[in-house]
Design an enzyme around this catalytic site. Structure first.
Site, short mmCIF file in Angstrom:
data_model
loop_
_atom_site.label_atom_id
_atom_site.label_comp_id
_atom_site.label_asym_id
_atom_site.label_seq_id
_atom_site.Cartn_x
_atom_site.Cartn_y
_atom_site.Cartn_z
N SER A 139 49.96 44.16 71.10
CA SER A 139 49.32 44.82 72.26
C SER A 139 49.73 43.79 73.92
CB SER A 139 48.24 44.92 72.83
OG SER A 139 47.79 46.01 70.95
N GLU A 149 40.16 37.23 65.77
CA GLU A 149 40.64 38.82 65.94
C GLU A 149 39.77 39.87 65.77
OE1 GLU A 149 43.30 40.81 63.78
OE2 GLU A 149 44.60 41.62 64.72
#
Lengths: 427, 382
Positions: free
Chosen positions: A175, A258
């Site tokens: 991303s 994450e």
């Protein structure tokens, strides 16, 4: 750069923050444009503005509040940080999209725990000041859920001088890589040991020769994540994070942070939530469809509302269990991710059922109408990204319920041999 | 199987561990014996056991706002052992009798004696919660008329748990243009019972017929008719206390069936592997355990909202009940599927829990009622 001394009391720090914020940052407007989960395209120019703003926040001494001073932080307490965040609530803080979050919440955490002292001093201050934006180069095109199965490969450039590494392969779903400076890259450095033993992490500069970053168009139409192609990219050994071959241990840190970045840290959600208003998107869709009094629609709305509240209350409960010493510890956070990975797609499906035609077509100038479709298309992000629902279920089944693992067909095999056998079976 | 996970499965919070230990000492080595005895019609309620439970502080507590969190922990234990006793019903009646203002308005010494008997387990009570005016069910089942020195009640109460085995039944009746609550002596003249066949064999329920039942003025519980908000306000408070406890009983039952199914999935071997290693089985059990934790999180929120008198307490308890009604059945079915043919044997305890979780879902307003209630409360701004 302003340094706030450790002896600065929380209230004095709060007062300094309040004054600085009022003079330097813009306030949020009452009705911020809603972008579904922040996955909208960001221009390089926009990111440059945000970087400049981040630099000012850092120079004023309000970035990395709890980080060690030697890495560009302030060395203050969590209470100082909480005070700043409370004061900053009405303001627009610098926003570099998902990559901005990943830089601080994932990459920096990995670097703090596993990188060399020299590496930390070189990179961390720049991460705080907005000079270095980092993204994850985790998944290969051919290895996502089975992260340890990456085939992107780095080999020593022996004979070509120095102790550099030569990187080849392909990463994807990173991303914000198109505006990032570095990728935290997992590569295979030894094919002739067991799968989990031959992995190593590197910092890969996006602008260096041999690295191509291709923005990808997502199903929403936005451009947010990217594919990276490495063709004989030369990485200095000083950019290695952790020992060669220790990549899987380092990966545990990366995956944990994450998960927390996407589910919220259990330690930061210890406040009992309130239900708040009834699912506003579903209520609006029911009104648009003229079905606000339809009993079935009301059932769907109540169910989505309860599911949403339950998944938030779950975070509070699990934080409490962890603080009380639950033996499954951090594995419990997978419950929160799984809950959202189930609840969010169900919510999206309910929206389509309630809204009918009103949920799937809208006038060209109807921005709210467009967000329903965007939310629908994004509804499986949590179920898939950062460890699919199925991966969370395996973790929970094995680490919390104590169920046996699947037989390991790769045991006692080198990665090269296990790949060869799998290919032979699939054809 | 790894050791950490084995510990995790049986791990309890400190407050829970203390209650669980006391409860384990009370029920002994065969905790489901009482449920089977009642379910197979071999024995009625064990009053000696109930008095021992009361002496151990596990039956007949006055809950109040401060005690609801602990009462939820106790409720989980009663549910976990499929206990047949009207623990929840007796507690709700104690709550109704001792609630703020109610006791004072009631009739002095007689009421105090009843309360003390209920708290000590010397007397048992049920609650005609199948019909609650302003909530669910019929609101004209029983009609009260004023008589010379009290009231005359006529009508029928539907599906009252253990109605013929208890001493008192708390009911709501149409009265004075609104509703009033009365404490009915179960053996009063004019009271007759029509036993029902119940899915939940551990808690049989009966329809109760009232023919010209004469009650003295002291039988009135709380405000009469529409005065001071009337019985509906009192019932609302009872519902807020009852729902977190009812949901906790379901959670206890869910934990029992999932623990059993997990143990089975670890031990049972098929196709050369423990069946719990197959993802189809493992994932089903994880989803069931997620359902339990989300239910518990809702229950925690509900108990806290009631204790703190939050303005969204009514909404949160309804959300919790709706969520647990649905989840309890889903969890039971997941365990059912994992246990397979084992679950179809009468001798296996699974069906007792299946029956209870299903009956729990229907009791005190089902999922559909509570879902609609949540939307209605939100529309009214609580």
């Amino acid at each position: 750069m302003t340094m706030h001394s450790v002896s600065t009391g929380v209230e004095a720090f709060r007062a300094a923050a309040r004054e600085w914020l009022a003079q330097n940052l813009a306030r949020r407007s009452g009705h911020e444009e809603r972008s579904a989960r922040g996955l909208t395209h960001r221009t390089i120019e926009d990111i440059a503005t945000q970087r400049a703003l981040q630099k000012r926040v850092h120079e004023a001494g309000f970035a990395g509040i709890t980080w060690p001073v030697e890495y560009g932080g302030q060395g203050l307490t969590a209470a100082h940080e909480a005070a700043f965040l409370e004061e900053a609530e009405p303001y627009r803080l610098p926003d570099m999209g998902i990559a901005g979050v990943v830089t601080i919440k994932v990459c920096a955490e990995v670097i703090l725990r596993h990188a060399s002292e020299d590496f930390k001093r070189r990179h961390l201050p720049k991460m705080l000041s907005g000079e270095e934006v980092w993204v994850e180069f985790f998944s290969d095109s051919a290895a996502g859920s089975d992260l340890a199965g990456v085939v992107t490969t780095a080999v020593r450039a022996d004979g070509q001088g120095g102790d550099d590494w030569i990187l080849n392969g392909e990463k994807v779903w990173s991303s914000g890589a198109y505006y990032a400076d570095f990728g935290l890259c997992l590569a295979r450095t030894d094919w002739d040991v067991a799968k989990h033993k031959g992995l190593t992490w590197f910092a890969v500069a996006t602008a260096q020769p041999g690295v191509t970053v291709e923005p990808l168009r997502e199903i929403t139409g936005d451009i947010e994540f990217c594919r990276e192609i490495f063709q004989n990219a030369r990485i200095p050994d000083s950019e290695r994070i952790g020992e060669a071959g220790s990549g899987w241990e380092v990966a545990q840190t990366a995956l944990r942070f994450e998960r927390e970045a996407s589910s919220g840290s259990l330690t930061s959600v210890a406040k009992m939530p309130r239900p708040g208003p009834l699912a506003p998107d579903l209520v609006e869709l029911a009104a648009r469809a003229g079905r606000s009094d339809d009993g079935h629609v009301r059932q769907l709305i109540a169910k989505a509302h309860a599911d949403d509240f339950a998944s938030r209350a779950l975070g509070e409960r699990l934080a409490r269990l962890m603080a009380a010493g639950h033996p499954a510890g951090g594995a419990l956070i997978s419950y929160v991710k799984l809950a959202r990975g189930i609840v969010e797609p169900n919510h999206a499906k309910a929206a389509i059922e309630i809204g009918g035609a009103a949920a799937v077509s809208w006038a060209k100038d109807d921005r709210l109408g467009a967000t329903f479709a965007l939310d629908y298309l994004n509804s499986r992000v949590t179920a898939i990204a950062g460890g699919t629902n199925e991966i969370q279920r395996n973790t929970l089944g094995e680490r919390v319920l104590g169920l046996p693992r699947e037989p390991n067909v790769e045991r006692n095999l080198t990665f090269r041999e296990s790949q060869r056998r799998a290919l032979a079976e699939s054809t | 199987m790894n050791n950490t996970a084995a510990i995790a499965a049986g791990w309890l919070e400190p407050g829970e561990a203390e209650v669980a230990a006391t409860f384990a000492g009370l029920v002994g080595a065969s905790p489901l014996d009482r449920a089977r005895a009642v379910g197979e019609g071999r024995r009625g309620l064990d009053r000696t056991f109930i008095q021992r439970a009361a002496a151990a502080g596990l039956f007949g507590q006055t809950i109040g706002a401060g005690g609801i969190a602990r009462a939820c922990i106790v409720a989980e234990q009663w549910g976990r052992t499929a206990s047949p006793e009207p623990w929840l019903e007796t507690n709700v009646v104690i709550e109704a009798l001792s609630g703020a203002g109610v006791f004072a308005a009631g009739a002095g010494a007689g009421r105090a004696a009843i309360l003390s008997d209920l708290q000590a387990g010397r007397a048992l009570a049920s609650w005609a919660s199948g019909d609650l005016p302003g909530f669910w069910g019929r609101d004209d089942g029983v009609v009260a008329t004023e008589a010379a020195d009290g009231f005359v009640l006529n009508g029928e109460l539907s599906a009252v748990v253990h109605a013929d085995s208890v001493d008192w039944i708390l009911l709501a009746a149409r009265d004075a243009g609104s509703f009033s609550q009365f404490l009915l002596p179960a053996r009063a003249t004019g009271v007759s019972f029509a036993p029902l066949n119940s899915l939940d064999i551990t808690r049989p329920s009966l329809n109760v017929r009232l023919d010209n039942v004469r009650l003295d003025a002291a039988a009135l519980v709380g405000a009469r008719g529409a005065a001071r908000g009337g019985a509906v306000a009192d019932i609302a408070r009872q519902v807020q206390v009852a729902l977190p406890l009812a949901v906790s009983q379901s959670i206890g039952a869910m934990r029992a069936v999932v623990d059993t199914a997990v143990a089975h999935a670890r031990a049972r071997v098929a196709f050369g592997r423990p069946i719990g290693s197959f993802q189809a089985v493992k994932h089903m059990l994880v989803d069931a355990s997620l359902g339990i934790e989300m239910s518990a999180a809702m229950r925690d929120a509900a108990a806290r909202a009631v204790a703190a008198g939050q303005d969204d307490a009514a909404e949160i308890v309804s959300m919790a009940k709706a969520f647990v009604a649905r989840t309890g059945i889903d969890v039971a079915h997941a365990a059912w599927q994992v246990l397979g043919g084992m679950a179809y044997m009468w001798e296996n305890d699974f069906h007792l829990y299946l029956r209870r979780l299903t009956a729990d879902a229907a009791a005190l307003g089902g999922e559909v009622w509570h879902n609609e209630n949540v939307v209605t409360l939100q529309e009214k701004g609580q």
